[in-house]
Scaffold this active site. Structure first.
Site, PDB file in Angstrom:
ATOM      1  N   GLU A  91      15.694 -30.489  43.387  1.00 53.01           N
ATOM      2  CA  GLU A  91      17.063 -30.866  43.695  1.00 53.01           C
ATOM      3  C   GLU A  91      17.932 -29.663  44.030  1.00 53.01           C
ATOM      4  O   GLU A  91      17.707 -28.559  43.539  1.00 53.01           O
ATOM      5  CB  GLU A  91      17.659 -31.618  42.499  1.00 53.01           C
ATOM      6  CG  GLU A  91      17.034 -32.992  42.351  1.00 53.01           C
ATOM      7  CD  GLU A  91      17.449 -33.710  41.079  1.00 53.01           C
ATOM      8  OE1 GLU A  91      18.030 -34.786  41.197  1.00 53.01           O
ATOM      9  OE2 GLU A  91      17.196 -33.199  39.997  1.00 53.01           O
ATOM     10  N   CYS A 104      23.990 -25.000  44.335  1.00 51.85           N
ATOM     11  CA  CYS A 104      23.076 -24.722  43.225  1.00 51.85           C
ATOM     12  C   CYS A 104      21.660 -24.993  43.735  1.00 51.85           C
ATOM     13  O   CYS A 104      21.354 -26.102  44.181  1.00 51.85           O
ATOM     14  CB  CYS A 104      23.452 -25.637  42.067  1.00 51.85           C
ATOM     15  SG  CYS A 104      22.394 -25.453  40.636  1.00 51.85           S
ATOM     16  N   CYS A 111       9.473 -26.085  35.339  1.00 51.52           N
ATOM     17  CA  CYS A 111       9.711 -24.745  34.792  1.00 51.52           C
ATOM     18  C   CYS A 111       8.791 -24.534  33.608  1.00 51.52           C
ATOM     19  O   CYS A 111       8.586 -25.441  32.804  1.00 51.52           O
ATOM     20  CB  CYS A 111      11.162 -24.588  34.360  1.00 51.52           C
ATOM     21  SG  CYS A 111      11.534 -22.926  33.736  1.00 51.52           S
ATOM     22  N   CYS A 115      12.738 -24.583  27.743  1.00 49.83           N
ATOM     23  CA  CYS A 115      13.874 -24.560  26.812  1.00 49.83           C
ATOM     24  C   CYS A 115      14.112 -25.968  26.241  1.00 49.83           C
ATOM     25  O   CYS A 115      13.991 -26.959  26.965  1.00 49.83           O
ATOM     26  CB  CYS A 115      15.131 -24.072  27.523  1.00 49.83           C
ATOM     27  SG  CYS A 115      14.940 -22.405  28.168  1.00 49.83           S
ATOM     28  N   CYS A 118      16.779 -28.376  27.979  1.00 50.92           N
ATOM     29  CA  CYS A 118      16.777 -28.473  29.444  1.00 50.92           C
ATOM     30  C   CYS A 118      15.791 -29.533  29.929  1.00 50.92           C
ATOM     31  O   CYS A 118      14.609 -29.498  29.575  1.00 50.92           O
ATOM     32  CB  CYS A 118      16.421 -27.108  30.040  1.00 50.92           C
ATOM     33  SG  CYS A 118      16.207 -27.162  31.829  1.00 50.92           S
ATOM     34  N   GLU A 168      12.770 -21.185  36.843  1.00 50.26           N
ATOM     35  CA  GLU A 168      13.176 -19.848  36.415  1.00 50.26           C
ATOM     36  C   GLU A 168      12.957 -18.912  37.613  1.00 50.26           C
ATOM     37  O   GLU A 168      11.819 -18.543  37.924  1.00 50.26           O
ATOM     38  CB  GLU A 168      12.330 -19.436  35.194  1.00 50.26           C
ATOM     39  CG  GLU A 168      12.448 -17.971  34.798  1.00 50.26           C
ATOM     40  CD  GLU A 168      13.879 -17.447  34.728  1.00 50.26           C
ATOM     41  OE1 GLU A 168      14.691 -17.979  33.961  1.00 50.26           O
ATOM     42  OE2 GLU A 168      14.193 -16.479  35.463  1.00 50.26           O
ATOM     43  N   SER A 199      20.355 -16.740  37.939  1.00 54.95           N
ATOM     44  CA  SER A 199      20.456 -17.063  36.519  1.00 54.95           C
ATOM     45  C   SER A 199      19.069 -16.991  35.913  1.00 54.95           C
ATOM     46  O   SER A 199      18.121 -17.556  36.454  1.00 54.95           O
ATOM     47  CB  SER A 199      21.030 -18.481  36.366  1.00 54.95           C
ATOM     48  OG  SER A 199      21.070 -18.849  35.005  1.00 54.95           O
ATOM     49  N   SER A 221      20.969 -16.509  30.485  1.00 53.41           N
ATOM     50  CA  SER A 221      21.091 -17.674  29.609  1.00 53.41           C
ATOM     51  C   SER A 221      20.785 -17.245  28.186  1.00 53.41           C
ATOM     52  O   SER A 221      19.632 -17.157  27.785  1.00 53.41           O
ATOM     53  CB  SER A 221      20.113 -18.756  30.068  1.00 53.41           C
ATOM     54  OG  SER A 221      20.506 -19.212  31.349  1.00 53.41           O
ATOM     55  N   LEU A 222      21.828 -16.993  27.428  1.00 51.85           N
ATOM     56  CA  LEU A 222      21.664 -16.438  26.079  1.00 51.85           C
ATOM     57  C   LEU A 222      21.485 -17.557  25.048  1.00 51.85           C
ATOM     58  O   LEU A 222      20.491 -17.608  24.337  1.00 51.85           O
ATOM     59  CB  LEU A 222      22.883 -15.559  25.759  1.00 51.85           C
ATOM     60  CG  LEU A 222      22.764 -14.607  24.584  1.00 51.85           C
ATOM     61  CD1 LEU A 222      21.570 -13.679  24.715  1.00 51.85           C
ATOM     62  CD2 LEU A 222      24.063 -13.794  24.425  1.00 51.85           C
ATOM     63  N   HIS A 223      22.472 -18.402  24.922  1.00 50.48           N
ATOM     64  CA  HIS A 223      22.407 -19.633  24.106  1.00 50.48           C
ATOM     65  C   HIS A 223      22.297 -19.446  22.602  1.00 50.48           C
ATOM     66  O   HIS A 223      22.392 -20.425  21.848  1.00 50.48           O
ATOM     67  CB  HIS A 223      21.272 -20.559  24.549  1.00 50.48           C
ATOM     68  CG  HIS A 223      21.294 -20.884  26.008  1.00 50.48           C
ATOM     69  ND1 HIS A 223      22.412 -21.360  26.639  1.00 50.48           N
ATOM     70  CD2 HIS A 223      20.334 -20.782  26.969  1.00 50.48           C
ATOM     71  CE1 HIS A 223      22.135 -21.552  27.917  1.00 50.48           C
ATOM     72  NE2 HIS A 223      20.899 -21.194  28.144  1.00 50.48           N
ATOM     73  N   ASN A 303      24.676 -31.016  28.442  1.00 54.01           N
ATOM     74  CA  ASN A 303      24.523 -32.314  29.104  1.00 54.01           C
ATOM     75  C   ASN A 303      23.309 -32.997  28.508  1.00 54.01           C
ATOM     76  O   ASN A 303      22.180 -32.594  28.779  1.00 54.01           O
ATOM     77  CB  ASN A 303      24.356 -32.121  30.613  1.00 54.01           C
ATOM     78  CG  ASN A 303      25.633 -31.583  31.217  1.00 54.01           C
ATOM     79  OD1 ASN A 303      26.711 -32.133  31.031  1.00 54.01           O
ATOM     80  ND2 ASN A 303      25.527 -30.458  31.914  1.00 54.01           N
ATOM     81  N   CYS A 346      24.434 -29.442  35.035  1.00 50.44           N
ATOM     82  CA  CYS A 346      23.454 -28.454  34.577  1.00 50.44           C
ATOM     83  C   CYS A 346      22.433 -29.081  33.648  1.00 50.44           C
ATOM     84  O   CYS A 346      22.788 -29.803  32.727  1.00 50.44           O
ATOM     85  CB  CYS A 346      24.130 -27.386  33.728  1.00 50.44           C
ATOM     86  SG  CYS A 346      25.117 -26.287  34.645  1.00 50.44           S
TER      87      CYS A 346
HETATM   88  N1  SAH Z   1      16.057 -20.947  34.610  1.00 43.73           N
HETATM   89  C1  SAH Z   1      17.316 -20.341  34.794  1.00 43.73           C
HETATM   90  C2  SAH Z   1      18.189 -21.040  35.800  1.00 43.73           C
HETATM   91  C3  SAH Z   1      18.199 -22.540  35.801  1.00 43.73           C
HETATM   92  S1  SAH Z   1      19.006 -23.318  34.461  1.00 43.73           S
HETATM   93  C4  SAH Z   1      18.046 -20.178  33.477  1.00 43.73           C
HETATM   94  O1  SAH Z   1      17.600 -20.753  32.490  1.00 43.73           O
HETATM   95  O2  SAH Z   1      19.017 -19.447  33.452  1.00 43.73           O
HETATM   96  C5  SAH Z   1      20.738 -23.012  34.798  1.00 43.73           C
HETATM   97  C6  SAH Z   1      21.622 -23.059  33.570  1.00 43.73           C
HETATM   98  O3  SAH Z   1      21.731 -24.396  33.052  1.00 43.73           O
HETATM   99  C7  SAH Z   1      21.095 -22.208  32.433  1.00 43.73           C
HETATM  100  O4  SAH Z   1      22.098 -21.451  31.829  1.00 43.73           O
HETATM  101  C8  SAH Z   1      20.595 -23.247  31.481  1.00 43.73           C
HETATM  102  O5  SAH Z   1      20.514 -22.754  30.198  1.00 43.73           O
HETATM  103  C9  SAH Z   1      21.602 -24.348  31.647  1.00 43.73           C
HETATM  104  N2  SAH Z   1      21.149 -25.634  31.123  1.00 43.73           N
HETATM  105  C10 SAH Z   1      19.881 -26.087  31.060  1.00 43.73           C
HETATM  106  N3  SAH Z   1      19.863 -27.315  30.519  1.00 43.73           N
HETATM  107  C11 SAH Z   1      21.138 -27.659  30.232  1.00 43.73           C
HETATM  108  C12 SAH Z   1      21.760 -28.810  29.685  1.00 43.73           C
HETATM  109  N4  SAH Z   1      21.036 -29.868  29.336  1.00 43.73           N
HETATM  110  N5  SAH Z   1      23.101 -28.811  29.549  1.00 43.73           N
HETATM  111  C13 SAH Z   1      23.819 -27.741  29.949  1.00 43.73           C
HETATM  112  N6  SAH Z   1      23.296 -26.625  30.476  1.00 43.73           N
HETATM  113  C14 SAH Z   1      21.957 -26.580  30.616  1.00 43.73           C
HETATM  114 FE1  SF4 Z   2      13.573 -23.229  32.706  1.00 33.60          FE
HETATM  115 FE2  SF4 Z   2      16.126 -22.438  32.822  1.00 33.60          FE
HETATM  116 FE3  SF4 Z   2      15.473 -24.931  32.061  1.00 33.60          FE
HETATM  117 FE4  SF4 Z   2      14.943 -22.883  30.446  1.00 33.60          FE
HETATM  118  S1  SF4 Z   2      16.974 -23.576  31.099  1.00 33.60           S
HETATM  119  S2  SF4 Z   2      13.545 -24.568  30.935  1.00 33.60           S
HETATM  120  S3  SF4 Z   2      14.399 -21.315  31.933  1.00 33.60           S
HETATM  121  S4  SF4 Z   2      15.142 -24.056  34.069  1.00 33.60           S
END
Ligand code: SAH
Ligand code: SF4
Length: 386
Positions: A91, A104, A111, A115, A118, A168, A199, A221-223, A303, A346
């Site tokens: 997408e 985007c 991936c 995570c 995600c 990623e 990112s 993406s620290l989190h 989300n 996201c």
């Molecule tokens: N793989 C890369 C880029 C794609 S994800 C990364 O992880 O940075 C893009 C952003 O969306 C990242 O910061 C990710 O942590 C965030 N993201 C992933 N799942 C999400 C969700 N369910 N709600 C909000 N942000 C999310």
């Molecule tokens: Fe992959 Fe980024 Fe999603 Fe983590 S947040 S699973 S690195 S796409």
């Protein structure tokens, strides 16, 4: 198999043209036709010699991704689902704002990082996209939107690209780097280095390479503010823990001295959103290595999707968290969620990866509908099944 010219940055296209016995300036002309004018047919390229056009016709093609569906949100966000073969789909999302238009872009089907929060991560990994497949998202979106939004001839719609779709990007570096060069090239999309953002979940060695090769804006993406929690949320942390990640951020900034890192932090109810997490985060980004990291914090409301078992932090808690960071002098923003009604926010990009049956059915059902909605040149290609 003919060469797909979307796979080349300008250097690559020059080398390709050289292999056909053509001079470099021909590559520049061709590159401009493809990326600035959205041409897909060599016959359109009237300022190229007929002999060259004939040569290209037999050896090369300009081939985008087959479109499965398009959804437009009430807020103007547009999401496209593209077929990348073998039952996989990816997408891309366009997010219009007053002063910019952001696309985007996805870098992989699925991936491998996995995570917890995600949706893409939950789908597993299918494959890396090629340079052409990454570029095709921008190429299609830009030229489709110029027509759709009735922009005056040649006026750009997309001013910013964020590699924040599926995948990623730094685990697909060899395809990513040329794609970034196409975005930045003055003969391509001419986007400024600071308006293209990669990112990453923290692939440390590739952050170093990116800094050397194409130092675009970097979002990390620290989190989580400590390794125990980050190990759990972003499994890649076990390989590249926070201290190494922040060292890599500072090395990156040496290549881009006036820049900053954007740390993304997805707010998860009761998991990483407590005052002590904010305190740890402040200590981390201010204190790391004795000098901290030059950064901004971007808090992302989670989300939700059912399989995650996680919930979005209440708004008040997000605000309180943001205030603690701001009071400590850290520039902090809370990301607005866009395109909720079309699942374009996201982390909601799933693209039905590996869900072969559904993708196949959807392609069959929607192709007819889509043919009526997309510009003529796309539709004719779709109809040919190429
Ligand atoms: N793989 C890369 C880029 C794609 S994800 C990364 O992880 O940075 C893009 C952003 O969306 C990242 O910061 C990710 O942590 C965030 N993201 C992933 N799942 C999400 C969700 N369910 N709600 C909000 N942000 C999310
Ligand atoms: Fe992959 Fe980024 Fe999603 Fe983590 S947040 S699973 S690195 S796409």
């Amino acid at each position: 198999m003919t060469a797909n010219l979307l796979d080349f940055d300008l250097e690559g296209l020059a080398a390709y043209c050289a292999s056909l016995g053509e001079k470099r300036f021909r590559a520049t002309q061709l590159f401009r036709w493809i990326h600035q004018k959205g041409a897909r047919d060599f016959g359109q390229m009237t300022d190229l010699a007929k002999s060259l056009r004939d040569k290209l016709q037999g050896n090369a093609r300009i081939e985008g991704l087959p479109l499965i569906s398009q959804h437009e949100s009430a807020d103007g966000t547009v999401k496209w689902l593209f077929d990348v073969g073998d039952g996989n789909a990816i997408e891309a999302v366009f997010i219009p704002e007053d002063d910019r238009g952001t696309l985007c872009v996805s870098s992989q089907a699925g991936c491998a990082v996995g995570c917890r929060f995600c949706s893409t991560g939950h789908q597993g990994f299918s494959r890396n996209l090629t340079t052409g497949e990454i570029v095709a998202q921008l190429w299609f979106a830009e030229h489709f939107l110029r027509v759709h939004l009735k922009r005056p001839d040649g006026e750009r719609v997309i001013s910013n690209v964020v590699m924040m779709g599926m995948g990623e990007p730094l685990q697909n570096y060899s395809a990513l780097a040329p794609a970034l060069r196409v975005m930045l090239d003055d003969h391509g999309y001419g986007l400024s280095r600071r308006r293209v953002t990669v990112s990453t979940s923290g692939v440390v060695p590739m952050m170093d390479r990116l800094g050397l090769d194409v130092p675009v804006a970097l979002a990390v993406s620290l989190h989580a503010p400590n390794d125990a929690l980050r190990d759990n949320l972003v499994p890649l942390n076990k390989k590249y823990p926070i201290a190494e990640l922040l060292d890599a951020c500072n090395r990156y900034l040496e290549h881009a001295p006036r820049d900053f890192i954007t740390f993304e932090y997805c707010m998860l109810d009761g998991v990483n959103d407590q005052p002590e997490h904010a305190q740890q985060l402040i200590a981390l980004v201010r204190g790391h290595g004795g000098r901290g990291v030059s950064c901004k914090l971007n808090l992302i409301p989670f989300n939700p999707f059912p399989a995650s078992g996680l919930l979005r932090s209440p708004q008040q808690r997000v605000q309180a968290f943001a205030k603690m960071l701001s009071d400590a002098g850290i520039v902090t923003t809370v990301r607005k969620t866009r395109g909720d009604d079309i699942d374009a926010a996201c982390g909601q990009l799933a693209g039905d990866v590996k869900d072969r049956t559904r993708v196949t059915q959807r392609i069959a059902q929607q192709r007819t509908v889509m043919l009526k909605q997309v510009p003529a040149q796309v539709a004719s290609k779709e109809a040919r099944g190429t």
